[in-house]
Design a protein around this motif. Structure first.
Motif, short mmCIF file in Angstrom:
data_model
loop_
_atom_site.label_atom_id
_atom_site.label_comp_id
_atom_site.label_asym_id
_atom_site.label_seq_id
_atom_site.Cartn_x
_atom_site.Cartn_y
_atom_site.Cartn_z
N THR A 36 0.81 -1.22 0.00
CA THR A 36 0.00 0.00 0.00
C THR A 36 0.84 1.27 0.00
N ALA A 37 2.11 1.18 0.40
CA ALA A 37 2.98 2.37 0.41
C ALA A 37 3.43 2.69 -1.02
N PRO A 38 3.83 3.94 -1.30
CA PRO A 38 4.32 4.26 -2.64
C PRO A 38 5.49 3.38 -3.03
N LEU A 39 5.41 2.82 -4.22
CA LEU A 39 6.50 2.04 -4.77
C LEU A 39 7.66 2.97 -5.09
N THR A 40 8.88 2.60 -4.70
CA THR A 40 10.04 3.43 -4.97
C THR A 40 11.04 2.67 -5.82
N VAL A 41 12.08 3.36 -6.25
CA VAL A 41 13.10 2.73 -7.08
C VAL A 41 13.83 1.62 -6.34
N ALA A 42 13.76 1.60 -5.03
CA ALA A 42 14.41 0.53 -4.28
C ALA A 42 13.81 -0.83 -4.59
N ASN A 62 2.24 8.44 -25.00
CA ASN A 62 1.93 9.53 -24.07
C ASN A 62 0.44 9.73 -23.86
N SER A 63 -0.33 8.65 -23.90
CA SER A 63 -1.77 8.71 -23.64
C SER A 63 -2.08 8.04 -22.32
N MET A 64 -3.15 8.44 -21.68
CA MET A 64 -3.54 7.78 -20.44
C MET A 64 -3.93 6.33 -20.72
N ALA A 65 -4.67 6.11 -21.81
CA ALA A 65 -5.06 4.74 -22.14
C ALA A 65 -3.83 3.87 -22.38
N GLY A 66 -2.82 4.42 -23.07
CA GLY A 66 -1.61 3.66 -23.33
C GLY A 66 -0.82 3.36 -22.08
N LEU A 67 -0.67 4.35 -21.21
CA LEU A 67 0.05 4.14 -19.96
C LEU A 67 -0.67 3.12 -19.09
N LEU A 144 0.31 11.40 -12.43
CA LEU A 144 0.83 11.16 -11.09
C LEU A 144 -0.27 10.68 -10.15
N ASP A 145 -1.46 11.24 -10.28
CA ASP A 145 -2.56 10.83 -9.41
C ASP A 145 -3.04 9.42 -9.73
N ARG A 146 -3.01 9.04 -10.99
CA ARG A 146 -3.50 7.72 -11.38
C ARG A 146 -2.46 6.62 -11.13
N LEU A 147 -1.18 6.90 -11.42
CA LEU A 147 -0.18 5.84 -11.41
C LEU A 147 0.96 6.06 -10.41
N GLY A 148 1.10 7.26 -9.89
CA GLY A 148 2.19 7.54 -8.97
C GLY A 148 2.15 6.66 -7.74
N LEU A 175 6.28 11.48 -3.91
CA LEU A 175 6.81 10.58 -4.94
C LEU A 175 8.25 10.88 -5.33
N THR A 176 9.00 11.54 -4.46
CA THR A 176 10.36 11.93 -4.85
C THR A 176 11.28 10.73 -5.07
N ARG A 177 10.95 9.57 -4.50
CA ARG A 177 11.76 8.36 -4.72
C ARG A 177 11.07 7.40 -5.68
N SER A 178 10.05 7.89 -6.36
CA SER A 178 9.26 7.04 -7.25
C SER A 178 9.23 7.54 -8.69
N VAL A 179 9.80 8.72 -8.95
CA VAL A 179 9.73 9.33 -10.27
C VAL A 179 11.12 9.81 -10.68
N PHE A 180 11.63 9.30 -11.81
CA PHE A 180 12.85 9.84 -12.40
C PHE A 180 12.49 11.06 -13.25
N VAL A 181 13.31 12.11 -13.16
CA VAL A 181 13.11 13.32 -13.97
C VAL A 181 14.28 13.41 -14.94
N ASN A 182 13.96 13.37 -16.22
CA ASN A 182 14.93 13.17 -17.28
C ASN A 182 15.19 14.45 -18.07
N SER A 183 16.44 14.60 -18.54
CA SER A 183 16.82 15.71 -19.41
C SER A 183 18.06 15.30 -20.19
N ASN A 184 18.31 15.97 -21.30
CA ASN A 184 19.55 15.78 -22.04
C ASN A 184 20.63 16.75 -21.58
N ASP A 185 20.30 17.65 -20.68
CA ASP A 185 21.20 18.72 -20.25
C ASP A 185 21.72 18.42 -18.84
#
Length: 291
Positions: A36-42, A62-67, A144-148, A175-185
């Motif tokens: 029941t707790a948020p799933l994390t990268v661990a 990038n659709s809700m149905a697809g995700l 984030l509300d549906r899948l976070g 969700l800071t340990r559950s979401v990767f934030v990606n960039s090329n920079d």
């Protein structure tokens, strides 16, 4: 419901992990959920499978149905999506700067506000398997509300101006340990790290020829490397000291097997279902053992 993930064959860098996802009694996969707790990268396995844009050759990107379909199928441990900003600062799930390629409209994404966004409809590609209805691209808050916390997420900040807003959405939901934030920079990745987020950096094959990825290990949680890069460049990334190194965008079992044989511990793929159906085969590669 718990997906059973059987990881076998990990004996060397050239004899790597096989992913088998089945439901109870060997039936269809069930969604990836851990308590029941948020799933994390661990909770991620030794070798991680990521559905790129939800699995863009299997579902509408990038659709809700697809995700949601990718989540329910259970063939990936992480769901990836892209983010852009509307005119009023609302972060939405979308890849391109314009609407032309994937919707029934044209024009700049950033020219619309949240009210106008309600009228946008995605145009599913005819080549996708199955039947898909046009739908509005979701906002980041909606995903984030549906899948976070139910599955690890990966979002790319296409517009770095929105990084503070994305950080607030992630923090407010725990969700800071559950979401990767990606960039090329690398500097955007450094900012994400300073904001307390899981920082991800992607690099192209051309960039990897001159990169020195060990410089980033103090603030990068995930290095996202191009499968088209040379063996030596992939191995240098694997040996950089960055905790996780995943290869993009993997389309074939052979590409996956090469990435894993060179020491990568994850693959980012448009076809997670296809890869799950094909067991890993050991490959001999020039780069030698991984980390």
């Amino acid at each position: 419901m718990v997906t059973r993930v059987a990881l076998t064959g990990l004996t060397s860098a050239a004899s790597v992990v096989s992913l088998t996802l089945t439901g109870p009694g060997g039936g269809p996969p069930t969604p990836l959920e851990w308590g029941t707790a948020p799933l994390t990268v661990a909770a991620l396995p030794r070798v991680t499978y990521v559905a790129h844009r939800g699995g863009a050759r299997e579902v509408p990107e990038n659709s809700m149905a697809g995700l949601m379909a990718a989540y329910r199928r259970g063939t990936a441990h992480v769901l990836d999506f892209d983010t852009r900003l509307l005119r009023d600062g609302t972060p939405v799930v979308f890849h391109d700067p314009t609407l032309d390629r994937t919707t029934y409209r044209d024009g700049e994404v950033g020219a619309l506000d949240a009210a106008e966004w309600q009228g946008v409809r995605l145009r599913p590609r005819a080549s996708l398997p199955g039947a898909w209805r046009p739908e509005r691209p979701p906002t980041v808050a909606e995903v984030l509300d549906r899948l976070g916390g139910r599955i690890v997420l990966m979002l790319e900040a296409k517009d770095p101006r929105g990084l503070d807003r994305l950080a607030a959405l992630i923090r407010d939901r725990g969700l800071t340990r559950s979401v990767f934030v990606n960039s090329n920079d690398p500097e955007v990745a450094r900012r994400a790290h300073r904001l307390g987020l899981l920082a991800q950096l992607w690099r192209s094959a051309r960039q990897m020829r001159t990169d020195r990825p060990e410089r980033w290990r103090s603030y990068i949680d995930l290095l996202d490397v191009d499968i088209k890069a040379r063996d030596a460049d992939l191995v240098r990334a694997v040996r950089s000291g960055v905790p996780r190194v995943w290869a993009h965008t993997v389309l074939t079992p052979r590409q996956r097997d090469r990435a894993l044989a060179l020491g990568c511990d994850g693959v980012i793929t448009d076809v997670p279902g296809r890869l799950a159906r094909h067991p890993v085969r050991a490959l001999r590669v020039s780069g030698g053992p991984g980390r």
